[in-house]
Design a protein around this motif. Sequence first.
Motif, short mmCIF file in Angstrom:
data_model
loop_
_atom_site.label_atom_id
_atom_site.label_comp_id
_atom_site.label_asym_id
_atom_site.label_seq_id
_atom_site.Cartn_x
_atom_site.Cartn_y
_atom_site.Cartn_z
N LEU A 1 41.17 36.55 41.08
CA LEU A 1 41.00 35.62 42.18
C LEU A 1 39.99 36.04 43.23
N THR A 2 39.36 37.20 43.05
CA THR A 2 38.25 37.58 43.92
C THR A 2 37.06 38.07 43.11
N SER B 1 38.11 32.24 45.37
CA SER B 1 39.33 31.64 45.92
C SER B 1 39.26 31.53 47.44
N TRP C 1 44.88 23.96 43.47
CA TRP C 1 44.47 25.14 42.71
C TRP C 1 43.39 24.80 41.68
N LEU D 1 39.55 25.54 42.23
CA LEU D 1 38.94 26.87 42.19
C LEU D 1 37.71 26.88 41.28
N THR E 1 46.03 39.82 37.55
CA THR E 1 45.97 39.03 38.77
C THR E 1 47.29 38.97 39.51
N CYS F 1 49.30 36.74 40.97
CA CYS F 1 49.80 35.39 41.22
C CYS F 1 50.87 35.05 40.19
N ALA G 1 44.02 29.17 36.87
CA ALA G 1 42.81 29.86 37.32
C ALA G 1 41.98 30.37 36.16
#
Length: 206
Positions: free
Chosen positions: A11-12, A17, A76, A79, A102, A104, A112
Amino acid sequence: MKYKAVLFDLLTALIDSWTLWDAVAESSAHGRRWRAAYLRLTYGCGDYRPYEALVAAAAAEVGLAAECAVALAARWGELQPWPEVPRVLAAIGRGRALGVVTNCSAALGTQAVDRVGVPLATVVTAEAAGAYKPDPRPYRRAIDALRLPTEEVLFVAGSSYDLFGTAAVGLPTVWHNRVCSTMPKGAPPPLAMWHSLDALPGFLEE
């Protein structure tokens, strides 16, 4: 080939995100404070607690409405990967296994990953591992799934806090510091640090 697999923070390191959090919070200032509070909660959490609950708790901590957490999950699908991600993954994926680790839920992790648009050999979420990074469990689960010696797997961190967890399991790590964060005190240094993934293919060929 020194590294036979590459694992990524999702997510980075692979996905932008930050833009979505800012949009839901209706300003970059509010979004960054919310995201910072969420990161503190997840990185200090250890054993898995529902991701959506931590996101809501972080919103409350910075004075945002609880509905922001619901809106974030609902949006979501907006993204997007960083612009160079499809090209870089296509280049490094020839003959290498790719995967993500990740912080999440399983459901949001699946969504994602779909946004990345590249087949992955393993996807480990905090929910599946039973713990949030930088606890060693998510990283170990991914390494076990790859069935490779740790030294043959490179991890691409999105947050410098990943450096604590990867060091604990002996996982070589580079840092995609896209948002120009500062390294926390005591964090083990990465093998390299970049503000774009464009440097990754060349690094893998060294």
